[in-house]
Design a protein around this motif. Structure first.
Motif, mmCIF file in Angstrom:
data_model
loop_
_atom_site.group_PDB
_atom_site.id
_atom_site.type_symbol
_atom_site.label_atom_id
_atom_site.label_comp_id
_atom_site.label_asym_id
_atom_site.label_seq_id
_atom_site.Cartn_x
_atom_site.Cartn_y
_atom_site.Cartn_z
ATOM 1 N N LEU A 1 0.758 -1.302 -0.002
ATOM 2 C CA LEU A 1 -0.015 -0.013 -0.211
ATOM 3 C C LEU A 1 0.963 1.322 0.096
ATOM 4 O O LEU A 1 1.919 1.317 0.122
ATOM 5 N N SER A 2 0.202 2.288 0.000
ATOM 6 C CA SER A 2 1.020 3.599 -0.186
ATOM 7 C C SER A 2 1.769 4.033 1.532
ATOM 8 O O SER A 2 2.655 4.527 1.268
ATOM 9 N N VAL B 1 -7.247 2.000 2.137
ATOM 10 C CA VAL B 1 -7.636 0.933 1.320
ATOM 11 C C VAL B 1 -8.947 0.325 1.742
ATOM 12 O O VAL B 1 -9.139 0.267 3.038
ATOM 13 N N SER C 1 -5.482 -1.821 -3.880
ATOM 14 C CA SER C 1 -4.636 -0.655 -3.573
ATOM 15 C C SER C 1 -4.545 0.592 -4.648
ATOM 16 O O SER C 1 -5.090 0.323 -6.008
ATOM 17 N N LYS C 2 -3.983 1.631 -4.400
ATOM 18 C CA LYS C 2 -3.895 2.769 -5.191
ATOM 19 C C LYS C 2 -3.021 2.466 -6.399
ATOM 20 O O LYS C 2 -3.529 3.005 -7.518
ATOM 21 N N SER C 3 -2.192 1.620 -6.317
ATOM 22 C CA SER C 3 -1.330 1.022 -7.671
ATOM 23 C C SER C 3 -2.237 0.092 -8.194
ATOM 24 O O SER C 3 -1.534 -0.222 -9.256
#
Length: 127
Positions: free
Chosen positions: A75-76, A100, A114-116
């Motif tokens: 995650l970030s 998340v 996740s953001k990615s």
């Protein structure tokens, strides 16, 4: 005759509007917000495309997270807290912002992205 057609059309629109309104109210009532104690415990976390990458986290009843270092790599930032939502579980960072969201897929099974773009599976660990 024209007056009856107007009345029928108006009645149909009124019924449709009431069904939409009361349907939304009924749906909101049907989503039960789980008590944190129901979800507290050990959870297994894996990446969907790498099922051998496994880590274990613990969601505490105090709504803190233990053992999330491995999850922080995906995650970030590393999760430090969590809270329930009507349709899932959200993990938060040290500032309290949601990192998340895991949507409920079934009993003890949640899925998040996740953001990615990594798909992360959260599964209750049998104790």
């Amino acid at each position: 005759m024209i007056r009856n057609a107007f009345t029928c059309k108006t009645t149909a629109w009124l019924i449709a509007t009431l069904m939409m309104f009361f349907g939304d109210v009924a749906m909101a009532r049907s989503l039960k917000l789980a008590d944190p104690s129901e979800l507290a415990g050990k959870w297994q976390v894996t990446l969907q495309d790498k099922p051998l990458d496994v880590c274990t986290i613990e969601l505490n009843a105090s709504q803190t997270v233990d053992g999330a270092e491995c999850l922080g790599d995906w995650l970030s930032e590393q999760p430090t807290g969590w809270f329930t939502e009507p349709d899932g579980i959200a993990l938060t960072g040290k500032e309290g912002a949601k990192i998340v969201f895991f949507s409920r897929q079934g009993e003890g099974l949640y899925r998040g992205t996740s953001k990615s773009g990594l798909i992360i599976i959260l599964k209750r660990k049998v104790q």
